[in-house]
Scaffold this active site. Structure first.
Site, PDB file in Angstrom:
ATOM      1  N   ASP A 241       0.985  -1.216  -0.007  1.00 59.95           N
ATOM      2  CA  ASP A 241      -0.144  -0.149   0.236  1.00 59.95           C
ATOM      3  C   ASP A 241       0.803   1.122  -0.078  1.00 59.95           C
ATOM      4  O   ASP A 241       1.488   1.519   0.972  1.00 59.95           O
ATOM      5  CB  ASP A 241      -0.616   0.024   1.239  1.00 59.95           C
ATOM      6  CG  ASP A 241      -1.610   1.057   1.482  1.00 59.95           C
ATOM      7  OD1 ASP A 241      -1.927   1.806   0.244  1.00 59.95           O
ATOM      8  OD2 ASP A 241      -2.177   1.422   2.374  1.00 59.95           O
TER       9      ASP A 241
ATOM     10  N   ASP B 128      -2.098   5.934  -4.996  1.00 65.23           N
ATOM     11  CA  ASP B 128      -2.149   4.838  -3.985  1.00 65.23           C
ATOM     12  C   ASP B 128      -2.842   3.255  -4.408  1.00 65.23           C
ATOM     13  O   ASP B 128      -3.751   3.289  -5.008  1.00 65.23           O
ATOM     14  CB  ASP B 128      -3.496   5.482  -3.206  1.00 65.23           C
ATOM     15  CG  ASP B 128      -3.721   4.500  -1.829  1.00 65.23           C
ATOM     16  OD1 ASP B 128      -2.948   3.562  -1.679  1.00 65.23           O
ATOM     17  OD2 ASP B 128      -4.776   4.895  -1.256  1.00 65.23           O
TER      18      ASP B 128
END
Length: 464
Positions: free
Chosen positions: A106, A296
């Site tokens: 992430d 992201d």
């Protein structure tokens, strides 16, 4: 024919990759990458899809509202694609002796966390970390407790030896989660590795990648990401090849042309850059005063301001705002081919119409990948997730702090939808080892960021 095409593509890929994760002596800079794997079920539970879509929208508030050096090296880790392009995970090894775990990767957060063997049934059936089985474990006696919309999680911060893609960091800080109010992890995922900057770390610990990049362990102080697409593959199975994360180098077999870099906005925290223009069906969308975009990998779709999202769907006849759990999303006719282009200050980058479709909810209606951000004032205008990132080779550079994009090569594109077994863990033989000698300065409250991570992991591993 399918098997033949797969093995031809795989052989081409292996010409440029060492799938064992071990250094290759033929190159001056030893490469390290992580294979990514993906879950993609052949059928969808639309109620569950809607619940997870709502969770994705709501979690943005929590996420964004508020060394001794060994030799330099590079490495890769193959990834797994989860839930029809919903999320991507790779493998790490932790402890002495090392035990491998699968974690969501992430770029929108900065902490590593794993579920503990003390967690019990609420942590699901995924493998859990047992500190009693490691001689390098050290409890820092720092409580780790969070609350979020539907419950809570708790644990503590510790230090361990962590390996990934042929790199090893001793005394790496991470969170051991031993209490969850709900089952967040779907087997085999056991946690999450944050790949954003140390200033964001709620645990106060320097992220694994940043310890290596700042200490000179990487041949080049960056990492690259390539993600696969299975959303338009009708025969996708539960686990699929997900792409790769290249650590300390860029893999020229996976992109063509040059990498175009864009400077990070302000001080490094998120991977946040400015978006110049956004074009839908050939028409420019007004994003004046709302151009900040976080890149992201931990977000499935693309979130943006309400006015801009409304303008996007205004270019698609038959679009309607979603209701209920689809609030903030839009429906549109599945028969419509939607063309989107992003520009961050140089080249324009196209998004495949297949990635504009988040899911199909009826014989004629689809849900679009763009949805209304609920972050509010003070947060980024846009969160650009995997729906866009599947279309480019992405590079996250330490110095100068910047994000780069390059066009995918034919080798990379050929991996989309391919029928192949998912990769096994690729920890790699250690070629560079460092000791993390200091903690990061936390820029976010503990309860805010782990709140996001747990919800994000839930979305990534449980959607569909």
């Amino acid at each position: 024919m399918i098997a033949s095409a797969y093995f031809t593509t795989l052989l081409l890929f292996l010409l440029f990759q060492d799938v064992s994760g071990a250094p290759t002596a033929s190159t001056p800079a030893v490469g390290r990458s992580i294979p990514l794997r993906r879950l993609s079920p052949s059928s969808q539970n639309l109620t569950l899809v809607a619940q997870r879509a709502k969770g994705q929208r709501d979690m943005l508030v929590a996420k964004y509202g508020g060394q001794s050096l060994g030799k330099r090296a590079t490495g890769y880790n193959l990834l797994v694609n989860q839930g029809i392009d919903t999320g991507y995970y790779g493998s790490i090894a932790i402890g002495t002796p090392p035990i491998s775990f699968d974690v969501i990767l992430d770029t929108g957060s900065s902490d590593l966390w794993l579920t503990s063997s003390a967690c019990g049934a609420v942590c699901g059936s995924s493998p859990t970390y047992d500190p009693t089985k490691s001689s390098s474990f050290q409890n820092l006696s720092m409580p780790f407790e969070i609350t979020y919309g539907s419950g809570a999680a708790a644990g503590y911060v510790a230090e361990e030896t962590v390996q990934m893609a042929g790199f090893s960091v001793q005394k790496q800080g991470f969170a051991v989660v031993n209490s969850l109010s709900s089952n967040f992890n779907q087997n085999p995922v056991s946690g999450l590795m944050g790949l954003a900057w140390a200033s964001l770390a709620s645990s106060g610990q320097t992220p694994f990648w940043e310890t290596l990049a700042s200490g000179g362990s990487f041949d080049s102080a960056l990492f690259g990401v390539q993600l696969t697409r299975y959303g338009n593959a009708s025969d996708a199975t539960e686990n699929e090849p997900g792409g790769v994360i290249d650590m300390g180098y860029t893999n020229s077999s996976l992109y063509s042309g040059s990498i175009e870099y864009y400077a990070i906005v302000g001080q490094p925290e998120f991977w946040e850059i400015n978006m110049n223009t956004l074009t839908v069906q050939g028409k420019s969308i007004d994003i004046a005063g709302m151009s900040s975009a976080i890149i992201d990998t931990g977000t499935t779709n693309i979130a943006g301001p309400a006015t801009a999202i409304a303008s996007i769907y205004a270019q698609i006849p038959g679009s309607q705002p979603g209701t209920g759990q689809w609030q903030g999303y839009y429906t549109y006719p599945c028969s419509t081919t939607v063309n989107v282009e992003f520009n961050f200050g140089g080249n324009s980058w196209s998004m495949s119409p297949a990635d504009f479709t988040h899911t199909q909810i009826s014989s004629t209606q689809c849900i679009g990948a763009f949805f209304v951000s609920t972050i509010g004032q003070g947060g980024p205008s846009w969160v650009v997730g995997d729906a866009f990132l599947k279309n480019v080779y992405s590079v996250f550079r330490y110095n100068p702090p910047s994000v780069g994009f390059a066009a995918l090569s034919t080798t990379a594109i050929a991996q989309n939808g391919i029928k192949a077994p998912p990769p096994s863990a690729t920890i790699g033989t250690v070629s560079a080892e460092v000791t993390n000698t200091g903690a990061a300065s936390s820029g976010r409250p503990l309860s805010t960021l782990l709140c996001f991570w747990l919800v994000s992991a839930s979305i990534a591993v449980m959607l569909l």
